[in-house]
Design a protein around this motif. Structure first.
Motif, PDB file in Angstrom:
ATOM      1  N   SER A   1       0.709  -1.041  -0.068  1.00 38.99           N
ATOM      2  CA  SER A   1       0.123   0.047   0.007  1.00 38.99           C
ATOM      3  C   SER A   1       1.026   1.234  -0.015  1.00 38.99           C
ATOM      4  O   SER A   1       0.481   2.273  -0.652  1.00 38.99           O
ATOM      5  CB  SER A   1      -0.861   0.040   0.966  1.00 38.99           C
ATOM      6  OG  SER A   1      -1.696   1.302   1.192  1.00 38.99           O
ATOM      7  N   ARG A   2       1.720   1.396   0.829  1.00 35.86           N
ATOM      8  CA  ARG A   2       2.778   2.502   0.939  1.00 35.86           C
ATOM      9  C   ARG A   2       3.605   2.773  -0.385  1.00 35.86           C
ATOM     10  O   ARG A   2       3.609   3.541  -0.839  1.00 35.86           O
ATOM     11  CB  ARG A   2       3.738   2.134   1.963  1.00 35.86           C
ATOM     12  CG  ARG A   2       4.558   3.454   2.310  1.00 35.86           C
ATOM     13  CD  ARG A   2       5.576   3.344   3.631  1.00 35.86           C
ATOM     14  NE  ARG A   2       6.535   2.070   3.605  1.00 35.86           N
ATOM     15  CZ  ARG A   2       6.253   1.040   4.412  1.00 35.86           C
ATOM     16  NH1 ARG A   2       5.153   0.832   4.911  1.00 35.86           N
ATOM     17  NH2 ARG A   2       7.242   0.057   4.178  1.00 35.86           N
TER      18      ARG A   2
ATOM     19  N   LEU B   1       2.595   1.791  -3.504  1.00 32.18           N
ATOM     20  CA  LEU B   1       1.457   2.227  -4.395  1.00 32.18           C
ATOM     21  C   LEU B   1       1.322   3.683  -4.228  1.00 32.18           C
ATOM     22  O   LEU B   1       1.088   4.496  -5.161  1.00 32.18           O
ATOM     23  CB  LEU B   1       0.305   1.331  -4.393  1.00 32.18           C
ATOM     24  CG  LEU B   1       0.331  -0.061  -4.826  1.00 32.18           C
ATOM     25  CD1 LEU B   1      -0.739  -0.812  -4.499  1.00 32.18           C
ATOM     26  CD2 LEU B   1       0.575  -0.216  -6.245  1.00 32.18           C
ATOM     27  N   LYS B   2       1.052   4.023  -2.954  1.00 27.97           N
ATOM     28  CA  LYS B   2       0.774   5.456  -2.816  1.00 27.97           C
ATOM     29  C   LYS B   2       1.861   6.339  -3.187  1.00 27.97           C
ATOM     30  O   LYS B   2       1.634   7.429  -3.549  1.00 27.97           O
ATOM     31  CB  LYS B   2       0.444   5.578  -1.315  1.00 27.97           C
ATOM     32  CG  LYS B   2      -0.898   4.978  -0.891  1.00 27.97           C
ATOM     33  CD  LYS B   2      -0.988   5.615   0.666  1.00 27.97           C
ATOM     34  CE  LYS B   2      -2.477   4.967   1.106  1.00 27.97           C
ATOM     35  NZ  LYS B   2      -2.989   5.272   2.634  1.00 27.97           N
ATOM     36  N   ALA B   3       3.124   5.818  -3.002  1.00 26.02           N
ATOM     37  CA  ALA B   3       4.232   6.731  -3.427  1.00 26.02           C
ATOM     38  C   ALA B   3       4.373   7.020  -4.860  1.00 26.02           C
ATOM     39  O   ALA B   3       4.806   7.766  -5.373  1.00 26.02           O
ATOM     40  CB  ALA B   3       5.497   6.004  -2.849  1.00 26.02           C
ATOM     41  N   ARG B   4       3.779   5.977  -5.556  1.00 30.73           N
ATOM     42  CA  ARG B   4       3.791   6.201  -7.142  1.00 30.73           C
ATOM     43  C   ARG B   4       2.350   6.386  -7.637  1.00 30.73           C
ATOM     44  O   ARG B   4       2.134   5.905  -8.863  1.00 30.73           O
ATOM     45  CB  ARG B   4       4.608   4.962  -7.760  1.00 30.73           C
ATOM     46  CG  ARG B   4       5.089   5.098  -9.054  1.00 30.73           C
ATOM     47  CD  ARG B   4       5.675   6.169  -9.491  1.00 30.73           C
ATOM     48  NE  ARG B   4       6.112   6.212 -10.905  1.00 30.73           N
ATOM     49  CZ  ARG B   4       5.289   6.885 -11.880  1.00 30.73           C
ATOM     50  NH1 ARG B   4       4.164   7.494 -11.281  1.00 30.73           N
ATOM     51  NH2 ARG B   4       5.605   7.089 -13.161  1.00 30.73           N
ATOM     52  N   ALA B   5       1.673   6.800  -6.716  1.00 30.18           N
ATOM     53  CA  ALA B   5      -0.027   6.813  -7.216  1.00 30.18           C
ATOM     54  C   ALA B   5      -0.110   7.806  -8.319  1.00 30.18           C
ATOM     55  O   ALA B   5       0.656   8.881  -8.499  1.00 30.18           O
ATOM     56  CB  ALA B   5      -0.792   7.396  -6.096  1.00 30.18           C
TER      57      ALA B   5
ATOM     58  N   PHE C   1      -5.546   2.798  -1.682  1.00 29.53           N
ATOM     59  CA  PHE C   1      -4.880   1.634  -1.706  1.00 29.53           C
ATOM     60  C   PHE C   1      -5.036   0.836  -0.313  1.00 29.53           C
ATOM     61  O   PHE C   1      -4.218   0.157   0.362  1.00 29.53           O
ATOM     62  CB  PHE C   1      -3.521   1.489  -2.019  1.00 29.53           C
ATOM     63  CG  PHE C   1      -3.201   2.068  -3.297  1.00 29.53           C
ATOM     64  CD1 PHE C   1      -3.753   1.350  -4.728  1.00 29.53           C
ATOM     65  CD2 PHE C   1      -2.638   3.426  -3.508  1.00 29.53           C
ATOM     66  CE1 PHE C   1      -3.510   1.842  -5.845  1.00 29.53           C
ATOM     67  CE2 PHE C   1      -2.544   3.794  -4.865  1.00 29.53           C
ATOM     68  CZ  PHE C   1      -2.835   3.092  -5.937  1.00 29.53           C
ATOM     69  N   ALA C   2      -6.665   1.014   0.058  1.00 27.44           N
ATOM     70  CA  ALA C   2      -6.614   0.146   1.457  1.00 27.44           C
ATOM     71  C   ALA C   2      -6.366  -1.241   1.249  1.00 27.44           C
ATOM     72  O   ALA C   2      -6.695  -1.806   0.019  1.00 27.44           O
ATOM     73  CB  ALA C   2      -8.078   0.257   1.919  1.00 27.44           C
TER      74      ALA C   2
ATOM     75  N   THR D   1      10.220   0.336 -10.221  1.00 26.22           N
ATOM     76  CA  THR D   1      10.951   1.320  -9.228  1.00 26.22           C
ATOM     77  C   THR D   1      10.109   1.260  -7.923  1.00 26.22           C
ATOM     78  O   THR D   1      10.580   1.677  -6.871  1.00 26.22           O
ATOM     79  CB  THR D   1      10.523   2.627 -10.103  1.00 26.22           C
ATOM     80  OG1 THR D   1      11.084   2.641 -11.282  1.00 26.22           O
ATOM     81  CG2 THR D   1      10.760   3.840  -9.193  1.00 26.22           C
ATOM     82  N   ALA D   2       8.744   1.117  -7.906  1.00 28.37           N
ATOM     83  CA  ALA D   2       8.028   1.376  -6.933  1.00 28.37           C
ATOM     84  C   ALA D   2       8.154   0.201  -5.915  1.00 28.37           C
ATOM     85  O   ALA D   2       8.513   0.585  -4.555  1.00 28.37           O
ATOM     86  CB  ALA D   2       6.385   1.274  -6.981  1.00 28.37           C
ATOM     87  N   PHE D   3       8.602  -0.914  -6.401  1.00 29.38           N
ATOM     88  CA  PHE D   3       8.654  -2.175  -5.312  1.00 29.38           C
ATOM     89  C   PHE D   3      10.070  -2.640  -5.084  1.00 29.38           C
ATOM     90  O   PHE D   3      10.418  -3.475  -4.234  1.00 29.38           O
ATOM     91  CB  PHE D   3       7.651  -3.366  -5.668  1.00 29.38           C
ATOM     92  CG  PHE D   3       6.225  -2.865  -5.738  1.00 29.38           C
ATOM     93  CD1 PHE D   3       5.534  -2.901  -4.219  1.00 29.38           C
ATOM     94  CD2 PHE D   3       5.560  -2.652  -6.985  1.00 29.38           C
ATOM     95  CE1 PHE D   3       4.319  -2.446  -4.606  1.00 29.38           C
ATOM     96  CE2 PHE D   3       4.287  -2.492  -6.867  1.00 29.38           C
ATOM     97  CZ  PHE D   3       3.559  -2.149  -5.864  1.00 29.38           C
ATOM     98  N   LYS D   4      10.924  -1.969  -5.904  1.00 27.91           N
ATOM     99  CA  LYS D   4      12.462  -2.338  -5.887  1.00 27.91           C
ATOM    100  C   LYS D   4      12.479  -3.864  -6.130  1.00 27.91           C
ATOM    101  O   LYS D   4      12.901  -4.570  -5.417  1.00 27.91           O
ATOM    102  CB  LYS D   4      12.978  -2.110  -4.326  1.00 27.91           C
ATOM    103  CG  LYS D   4      12.805  -0.898  -3.893  1.00 27.91           C
ATOM    104  CD  LYS D   4      13.601   0.363  -4.611  1.00 27.91           C
ATOM    105  CE  LYS D   4      13.727   1.609  -4.209  1.00 27.91           C
ATOM    106  NZ  LYS D   4      12.567   2.238  -4.050  1.00 27.91           N
TER     107      LYS D   4
END
Length: 213
Positions: free
Chosen positions: A30-31, A33-37, A64-65, A167-170
């Motif tokens: 969730s974190r 996804l929000k960072a790359r929302a 993104f709950a 990028t988002a999830f490394k």
């Protein structure tokens, strides 16, 4: 939503976390996804495209709950692309219309500077009025098998969503195509060619044998 409607156009990948990836990806989803929302296009800027993650069943949703992401062992979300592009002929026609009105009112054609200034104003006006073209590509990630699918037909769309995920999830996404799978499992490329049975060579040999008899 191809994931929920049963469409079959997708690209499949194996997910390999890199050294910077969090130990518990599920907790950090969730974190990340929000960072790359997804964020809408800034109409005051020059950008023509905006990209980012959205919820699977709400292309405007970026909360993104957990209830909107996790379906059993799957994490489901989407990659959204918005585009605003003012066609050159439309912009040119509007500027020429303004120039004709200017000359009629002032008794002279507009200077280059005046024309450029108006062109910028007209372009901004058209951007403010334009409705973005929106495309949403579903992404399904099996957190147990670490296989990920990007539901898109366009190669460019797949590559862009792939880069967003990495990028988002490394993580690193390894395409699950025959050549890539063969390389990972140590199978020689020559073994991937068509067999004699597939191209009919065995059948032809039998026919020759019967003919000689």
């Amino acid at each position: 939503m191809p994931v929920l409607r049963g469409a079959v156009t997708f690209s499949r990948f194996l997910v390999e976390p890199d050294k910077e990836a969090p130990a518990d990806l599920k907790r950090s989803l969730s974190r990340a996804l929000k960072a790359r929302a997804f964020a809408p296009i800034d109409r005051r800027a020059e950008e023509e495209r905006a990209t980012g993650f959205v919820e699977l069943e709400n292309s405007d949703g970026t909360e993104f709950a957990a209830g909107s992401i996790f379906y059993g062992e799957y994490a489901l979300f989407a990659w959204r692309v918005d585009t605003i592009k003012i066609p050159g002929p439309v912009l040119k026609a509007e500027v020429e219309k303004w120039a004709a009105a200017f000359e009629k009112e002032k008794g002279r054609p507009p200077s280059r500077g005046e024309k450029n200034e108006n062109k910028s104003s007209v372009r901004q006006l058209l951007r403010n009025r334009a409705v973005p073209l929106t495309k949403v590509h579903d992404i399904s990630w099996n957190l147990k098998t670490q296989q990920l699918q990007i539901w898109a037909a366009s190669r460019k769309a797949v590559e862009e969503a792939m880069a967003g995920v990495e990028t988002a999830f490394k993580v690193k996404l390894i395409p699950l195509v025959p050549a890539a799978v063969a390389q990972r499992t140590g199978i020689d490329d020559s073994a991937l060619g068509p067999t004699a049975e597939l191209i009919g060579m065995e059948l032809k040999a039998e026919e020759v044998s019967h003919g000689e008899a």
